[in-house]
Enzyme design. Structure first.
Site, PDB file in Angstrom:
ATOM      1  CG  PHE A   1       9.288 -13.355 -69.397  1.00 51.59           C
ATOM      2  CD1 PHE A   1       8.441 -12.723 -68.504  1.00 51.59           C
ATOM      3  CD2 PHE A   1      10.219 -14.248 -68.903  1.00 51.59           C
ATOM      4  CE1 PHE A   1       8.507 -12.980 -67.142  1.00 51.59           C
ATOM      5  CE2 PHE A   1      10.302 -14.513 -67.542  1.00 51.59           C
ATOM      6  CZ  PHE A   1       9.444 -13.876 -66.659  1.00 51.59           C
TER       7      PHE A   1
ATOM      8  CG  ASP B   1      16.746 -13.143 -72.388  1.00 53.74           C
ATOM      9  OD1 ASP B   1      17.171 -14.279 -72.125  1.00 53.74           O
ATOM     10  OD2 ASP B   1      15.871 -12.577 -71.709  1.00 53.74           O
TER      11      ASP B   1
ATOM     12  CE  LYS C   1      13.982 -20.057 -68.121  1.00 52.78           C
ATOM     13  NZ  LYS C   1      13.136 -20.752 -67.150  1.00 52.78           N
TER      14      LYS C   1
END
Length: 397
Positions: A136, A220, A249
């Site tokens: 994802f 990532d 985040k």
């Protein structure tokens, strides 16, 4: 539906489901809903609120910077943006040639990384980008092309071409990579897939193979960065140096920010005008990110994540619930494997007992609490999770 649910249903785009709660305020690892009920937040905005809610360092940084400059556009720079670039280069170990680009989210960071991969094609032959099955990387069109989840992709195809999704095995990578590959992008832990770690030795093999074939290795770190796994970034557990990482985040602790950090020769691939963002690197977001990362350093919260993760997992496994098959993950990114496909019902039962967790899929509960949790929060978590699981066992027996 109650009043706020009716308002949501009437005016919010139906790209997301009905929210579980309407929250009013937070303090540390706790939040309160619109009826005044308290919940222990063991999701932290899906690994975003590194310091919990309303941390004094966060509040002070927002207030101080908002009183001077909040936005200047990228025609100008500010001290917070320069400081954050230097900080992230240092923390990532990107070294003398390291550089940073700032956007507003993880998806934007991965869009920048995707374009970086396309720039690794000076001879014109590198037309392929490899990503992993179940990965994802975001929901924008470019980041969705990198995402290895067919149910998310199908409604929006055709997506950007040239992306191939391969199984997360060294053998599959060896078979797929050659001189036509521009980049491989991977998550050190696949959070949305159920907190699934890469196989042992995968990042080391990926580094050797990408270097041998001239491809970029892009990691990532959107969910695994900012100390979440017990290292500043997940790739650091493997002792490798990637060509680029994406971050978001937890680096902002609750304020929207994302970024791309490049290493070595990859830092020279972008040239003027090839990428940008109106709000990216604005002084408000970068000042807050500096404050959050500075507090993580000062309070030694990376070490706390490394120490508290095993403690949380031991308490879960010690509950002896027939619904728990085991735990996985690293640091304070934890997956609870279930023996039945009832993760959604566990989330509902947990809310009834004042606990916020997440169903990553039908058989996995995801935990990502604030990095500064201690014994008291862990004991309260174990107590509320035990009650939730017991309720569900009784209901399903």
């Amino acid at each position: 539906m109650n009043d706020w649910q009716q308002r949501f249903d009437r005016r919010i785009m139906r790209s997301i489901g009905m929210p579980l709660l309407k929250l009013e305020r937070g303090d540390g690892a706790h939040v309160w809903d619109d009826e005044g009920r308290e919940y222990l937040d063991f999701l932290a905005g899906i690994a975003v609120n590194s310091l919990g809610h309303a941390h004094p360092v966060f509040v002070e940084a927002v207030s101080r910077q908002a009183a001077t400059l909040a936005h200047v556009s990228n025609y100008f720079t500010t001290e917070p943006a320069l400081e954050l670039a230097e900080r992230l280069v240092r923390l990532s170990g990107a070294g003398e040639h390291g550089r940073a680009w700032f956007g507003n989210s993880g998806a934007e960071a991965n869009e920048a990384a995707f374009k970086l991969a396309r720039l690794n094609n000076s001879g014109g032959a590198r037309t392929r980008v490899l990503a992993l099955v179940d990965a994802f990387h975001g929901r924008t069109m470019g980041s969705l092309a990198l995402t290895g989840k067919p149910h998310m992709r199908e409604a929006f195809e055709p997506l950007a071409g040239g992306v191939e999704h391969i199984p997360a095995t060294i053998e599959a990578l060896e078979a797929a990579i050659d001189g036509t590959v521009a980049a491989l992008i991977v998550e050190p832990i696949q959070g949305e897939a159920g907190v699934v770690e890469l196989p042992a030795g995968y990042l080391e093999a990926a580094r050797e193979l990408t270097r041998r074939h001239g491809a970029l290795l892009i990691v990532d770190e959107i969910q695994t960065g900012a100390g979440r796994t017990g290292a500043w970034f997940g790739f650091q557990h493997a002792g490798i140096e990637p060509d680029a990482i994406t971050v978001a985040k937890g680096i902002g602790g609750g304020i929207p920010i994302g970024g791309l950090i490049t290493f070595g020769a990859a830092s020279d691939l972008y040239s003027k005008g090839q990428h940008g963002s109106t709000f990216g690197g604005n002084p408000l977001a970068t000042a807050v990110a500096n404050a959050v990362l500075g507090e993580i350093e000062r309070a030694e919260l990376v070490a706390n994540a490394a120490r508290r993760g095993p403690q949380v997992r031991e308490r879960i496994e010690g509950l002896g619930s027939p619904l728990v098959a085991g735990t996985r993950g690293r640091g304070l990114l934890i997956g609870v494997a279930l023996t039945r496909p009832v993760a959604g019902r566990v989330v509902e039962a947990a809310l009834e007992h004042g606990l916020i967790v997440n169903a990553a899929n039908d058989v996995t509960i995801r935990l990502a609490p604030p990095l500064n949790i201690g014994d008291a929060e862990i004991e309260l978590f174990a107590e509320r999770l035990a009650a939730s699981l017991d309720d569900l066992v009784r209901a399903t027996d």
